[in-house]
Structures are given as C-alpha cells and as structure tokens.
Scaffold this motif. Structure first.
Motif, mmCIF file in Angstrom:
data_model
loop_
_atom_site.group_PDB
_atom_site.id
_atom_site.type_symbol
_atom_site.label_atom_id
_atom_site.label_comp_id
_atom_site.label_asym_id
_atom_site.label_seq_id
_atom_site.Cartn_x
_atom_site.Cartn_y
_atom_site.Cartn_z
ATOM 1 N N ALA A 101 0.806 -1.215 0.000
ATOM 2 C CA ALA A 101 0.000 0.000 0.000
ATOM 3 C C ALA A 101 0.839 1.266 0.000
ATOM 4 O O ALA A 101 0.309 2.364 -0.242
ATOM 5 C CB ALA A 101 -0.928 -0.003 1.222
ATOM 6 N N GLY A 102 2.141 1.152 0.269
ATOM 7 C CA GLY A 102 2.975 2.342 0.409
ATOM 8 C C GLY A 102 2.562 3.177 1.597
ATOM 9 O O GLY A 102 2.720 4.402 1.611
ATOM 10 N N ALA A 103 2.044 2.479 2.640
ATOM 11 C CA ALA A 103 1.434 3.169 3.771
ATOM 12 C C ALA A 103 2.369 3.368 4.953
ATOM 13 O O ALA A 103 1.975 3.992 5.941
ATOM 14 C CB ALA A 103 0.196 2.393 4.240
ATOM 15 N N GLY A 104 3.604 2.834 4.874
ATOM 16 C CA GLY A 104 4.492 2.978 6.017
ATOM 17 C C GLY A 104 5.667 2.033 5.910
ATOM 18 O O GLY A 104 6.078 1.644 4.808
ATOM 19 N N PHE A 105 6.190 1.625 7.067
ATOM 20 C CA PHE A 105 7.375 0.773 7.127
ATOM 21 C C PHE A 105 7.055 -0.505 7.892
ATOM 22 O O PHE A 105 6.293 -0.492 8.858
ATOM 23 C CB PHE A 105 8.527 1.492 7.824
ATOM 24 C CG PHE A 105 8.945 2.774 7.160
ATOM 25 C CD1 PHE A 105 9.085 2.854 5.778
ATOM 26 C CD2 PHE A 105 9.210 3.902 7.917
ATOM 27 C CE1 PHE A 105 9.468 4.034 5.163
ATOM 28 C CE2 PHE A 105 9.602 5.093 7.320
ATOM 29 C CZ PHE A 105 9.730 5.152 5.929
ATOM 30 N N ALA A 106 7.700 -1.594 7.468
ATOM 31 C CA ALA A 106 7.537 -2.879 8.148
ATOM 32 C C ALA A 106 8.882 -3.341 8.691
ATOM 33 O O ALA A 106 9.929 -3.085 8.095
ATOM 34 C CB ALA A 106 6.966 -3.924 7.202
ATOM 35 N N SER A 107 8.852 -4.023 9.835
ATOM 36 C CA SER A 107 10.043 -4.620 10.429
ATOM 37 C C SER A 107 9.689 -6.007 10.929
ATOM 38 O O SER A 107 8.511 -6.306 11.176
ATOM 39 C CB SER A 107 10.572 -3.748 11.581
ATOM 40 O OG SER A 107 9.588 -3.584 12.593
ATOM 41 N N PRO A 108 10.672 -6.902 11.085
ATOM 42 C CA PRO A 108 10.370 -8.280 11.506
ATOM 43 C C PRO A 108 9.711 -8.331 12.883
ATOM 44 O O PRO A 108 9.990 -7.510 13.761
ATOM 45 C CB PRO A 108 11.751 -8.947 11.523
ATOM 46 C CG PRO A 108 12.604 -8.110 10.627
ATOM 47 C CD PRO A 108 12.107 -6.711 10.803
ATOM 48 N N ALA A 109 8.875 -9.320 13.058
ATOM 49 C CA ALA A 109 8.173 -9.508 14.331
ATOM 50 C C ALA A 109 9.158 -9.707 15.470
ATOM 51 O O ALA A 109 10.163 -10.415 15.329
ATOM 52 C CB ALA A 109 7.232 -10.702 14.238
ATOM 53 N N GLN A 110 8.864 -9.069 16.605
ATOM 54 C CA GLN A 110 9.622 -9.209 17.850
ATOM 55 C C GLN A 110 11.090 -8.801 17.727
ATOM 56 O O GLN A 110 11.913 -9.240 18.516
ATOM 57 C CB GLN A 110 9.510 -10.644 18.395
ATOM 58 C CG GLN A 110 8.110 -10.972 18.910
ATOM 59 C CD GLN A 110 8.030 -12.269 19.678
ATOM 60 O OE1 GLN A 110 7.994 -13.336 19.074
ATOM 61 N NE2 GLN A 110 8.007 -12.196 20.997
ATOM 62 N N LYS A 111 11.417 -7.954 16.754
ATOM 63 C CA LYS A 111 12.766 -7.406 16.621
ATOM 64 C C LYS A 111 12.740 -5.939 17.053
ATOM 65 O O LYS A 111 12.147 -5.099 16.372
ATOM 66 C CB LYS A 111 13.279 -7.539 15.184
ATOM 67 C CG LYS A 111 13.379 -8.979 14.693
ATOM 68 C CD LYS A 111 14.389 -9.785 15.509
ATOM 69 C CE LYS A 111 14.551 -11.191 14.940
ATOM 70 N NZ LYS A 111 15.468 -12.021 15.747
ATOM 71 N N VAL A 112 13.375 -5.644 18.174
ATOM 72 C CA VAL A 112 13.279 -4.317 18.781
ATOM 73 C C VAL A 112 14.005 -3.261 17.953
ATOM 74 O O VAL A 112 13.438 -2.208 17.622
ATOM 75 C CB VAL A 112 13.834 -4.339 20.227
ATOM 76 C CG1 VAL A 112 13.824 -2.929 20.821
ATOM 77 C CG2 VAL A 112 13.037 -5.300 21.091
#
Length: 411
Positions: free
Chosen positions: A344-355
C-alpha cells in the motif's frame, strides 16, 4: 436474503461484525444475530447484562439480537477461557433452536475469531433451518492455540485438528480473512469451499462524538506519538514494544501510546513504573467511536504480533482501521500484514519481535517531513478504498452466500 449471523462476540463489544450487520441491514437484507453476553476484553459482563439467562434486544432499534448465557472470560487463565468457550457452545445448542423456532433463514454466517467451537451451534441450526452455512475464519485452529501457548501438548493439538475438520465438513462455504489462510484451511477441508474474503471497515456511517480526555489529545498533538490500539494480550509482542520504549527513552519528542486493555495491561503498568518510562503512555481502553479522534492526531499507527507462523498468515482487523485513518503505519510483523503495509505504500515494516529494526523505523518515520508522512497516509487510504471498503465487500459477501442458495435451488 434472510441471514442469521452467529457470533460469540457482538455489540457492545467492538468487533467488525457489528458494522457488517449494520451494512447488511442497510442493503435491504433481513438479519438476525445470535450471540452471547458481552464480556470481551475485560472478562466482566457489561453493565446492563447478566451472565445467566437468555435475553432479546434490538441493535440500532431494528435488528433482533438473541443472547444466550455464558461463563465470563474473567481475568485470564485456561480454566475461565475453556468454560467461556464451552458455555457458549452448550447454551447455543440448548437455547437457540427454541429462541429461533419461528424463523427461517436462507443462510447462516458464523463470524469466527477464536474459538472455532462457536460454529458448533450453527451446524445444528443449519440442519434445523435447511439453510446454507458459511464460516468466516478469522483465526487458524489449532495453529493459534499453539502460537499463543494456550495448548502445547501435541496430542491435544492433533485432537483439536480433528475437531476443526469435523466443524469444516458441514460448511458449504469457508471464507478466509487472509490469502495466506487458504493452504492451512485446506489441510482440514475441501479446497473448493475456500474463498478469500478480507475484513473490511465502514467509514461512511455517522459516529457519535464521544469525548476523549483532553490531556490525551494534547499529548497526541504536542509529541511524535506512535499509537497502538487494541487488545493488550499475550499475542501482541508487548515485550518488544516495552523494549522499544526503553531504547527511545532519551528521545524528547517520541511517545509510544498503547490504547487498550487486556491480560497484560497490569504487567505493562508495573514495568512502566519500575523502569521509569515516561515515554510509554497507557491511557486505557476507549469506545470504538472515539478511535477516529485518536487516530487522526497520531503521528503513526503501530501493529505488532509475536513471531509465530500463524500470525505471519494473519491480517489483524486493525490494519483496515489504520489504512482508513490515512495515517502512516508501522508494522512489527512478518508475512501478510507486512506485505499489505508495504504494498500500500502506507508505512514501514520490520520483523516480528525485533526491537532495533522497529526503533529504527520509528526514527526513520520521524525524520520524514510532514508532507512525506501525509503522502504515506493518503496512499494507505487509497489502498483501503480499493480493497477493504465495507459496502462493496458486503455485496461480495452476499454473493458468496447467495451462490450456495442458488446452487441448492437449481439442483
């Protein structure tokens, strides 16, 4: 169509099935809801209701809602949850055939977040009413039981798998809220029954203006606030969010605002005090109708789940609300949810449970100018309109339900 909606959860609890029912009614269908006594998420039966006895009322003044007794969820623990799940099954089997004795239906739709067992009374009703049965799968069983730690015993998980197969068998249609659900559901059912049908959200209905505490609104307007909204439970990777707050404690303008309640709220409150985290804000739970006021003032909206395969296949229903709000989204998740946010180009994603990747994305988003963040929000909103807008999605739902009725009539 004459449609019975069966769900253990319904208004005044906050679930998307409330607006599905509203929209079906607005589109001219005859809808009846069979449900339990409201007690989610805090585990106490809502004011104006009692756990015992049946009850009939009207939603929006025109839609019949039939409630059966159940055991409240309480403050967590396996015993209360099991009793909660089983009490709805037994009450539904005993009470609903009588409560619905003079009514006929073309189709029965089961809205099925956990527990999948809530579909069992619908199977009996389908046989009694000669109606078509559709099950809208929101959680994967037995996978979600294992992922949340509720069940670890492999023999018990296998038994649950047999039960799931038995529940899926009499269903005419299995609707899945994520494309990644198709393969896991197909392990227990005929693939031809399975259809992708995503969660949606109604943003056109007028909402009552419920005041939000002024101090919360001021906080949202004066700081870069990353807002998480929803259940604060074992599946939401709250340890990760807490550690992100620790990493960001020296950032003077960033705040993590976790709006909601649940089984781990008390733990969060104790950790906030013990660690002296002034940047972690826990304002509690607010009615669903207040969320637009909170979302529109948020700098970013946050979604997180544990690093488990079943959660990578899930699209949390809050994603639709976040996209519709037109604000940038931070997804601390794997799989489908991360794909949607990125696509969607709506934001940023990062891996689950990675601080650290989550913290980096929060800082990265803060460093963008307001125009760039607004563009992300608008891109997400356009994606919502194309994929998750409720009026069009409910028409597709009726097509799914009607197809089986037509096929039966022409047989």
């Amino acid at each position: 169509m004459r449609i019975l909606i069966l769900s253990q959860y319904f208004w005044p609890e906050s679930f998307i099935i409330n607006d599905i029912v509203r929209t079906l009614d607005e589109q001219g269908h005859e809808v009846v809801v069979a449900t339990g006594k409201p007690n989610y998420p805090d585990g106490k039966v809502f004011e104006g209701y009692r756990a015992a006895g049946t009850q009939c009322e009207r939603y929006l003044g025109r839609i019949d809602v039939l409630r059966v007794p159940l055991w409240p969820r309480g403050q967590g623990g396996a015993k209360n949850l099991i009793l909660n799940y089983l009490s709805f099954v037994f009450s539904g089997l005993l009470c609903l055939p009588w409560m619905l004795r003079k009514r006929e239906f073309d189709a029965i739709l089961v809205f099925a977040p956990s527990p999948i067992t809530q579909a069992i009374p619908a199977i009996l009703l389908t046989w009694l009413k000669k109606a078509k049965l559709a099950l809208w799968v929101q959680d994967l069983w037995p996978e979600s039981l294992s992922a949340t730690g509720f069940v670890r015993n492999p023999y018990l998980l296998r038994a649950v798998g047999w039960m799931v197969r038995a529940i899926y068998r009499p269903c005419d249609t299995l609707l899945v809220q994520s494309r990644a659900f198709v393969e896991p559901v197909a392990q227990y059912s005929d693939r031809a029954k399975i259809h992708y049908y995503p969660n949606s959200m109604n943003i056109s209905s007028p909402k009552a203006v419920i005041p939000v505490p002024s101090e919360l609104l001021e906080l949202l307007e004066q700081h870069f606030c990353v807002v998480f909204a929803g259940n604060l439970g074992t599946a939401q990777a709250l340890d990760t969010l807490l550690q992100a707050a620790v990493q960001l404690r020296d950032e003077p303008h960033i705040r993590l605002v976790l709006v909601g309640s649940g089984s781990r709220l008390a733990w969060l409150q104790s950790q906030k005090q013990e660690l002296g985290l002034d940047n972690l804000i826990l304002p509690g739970r607010f009615p669903m109708d207040t969320m637009p006021q909170i979302f529109e003032r948020a700098s970013a909206l946050l979604v997180s789940l544990n690093d488990e395969p079943v959660f990578a296949q899930t699209i949390p229903s809050k994603i639709q609300a976040y996209l519709a709000a037109g604000r940038p989204i931070l997804a601390c998740m794997n799989g489908e949810c991360a794909r949607v946010v990125t696509e969607a180009g709506a934001g940023f994603a990062s891996p689950a449970q990675k601080v650290l990747p989550l913290v980096a994305n929060i800082r990265r988003l803060q460093e963008l100018d307001a125009t760039q963040r607004a563009a992300m929000g608008e891109s997400g909103k356009a994606y919502f309109e194309a994929n998750f807008e409720m009026n069009s999605q409910v028409r597709i739902l009726v097509e799914h339900l009607g197809r089986q009725v037509e096929e039966d009539g022409s047989a």
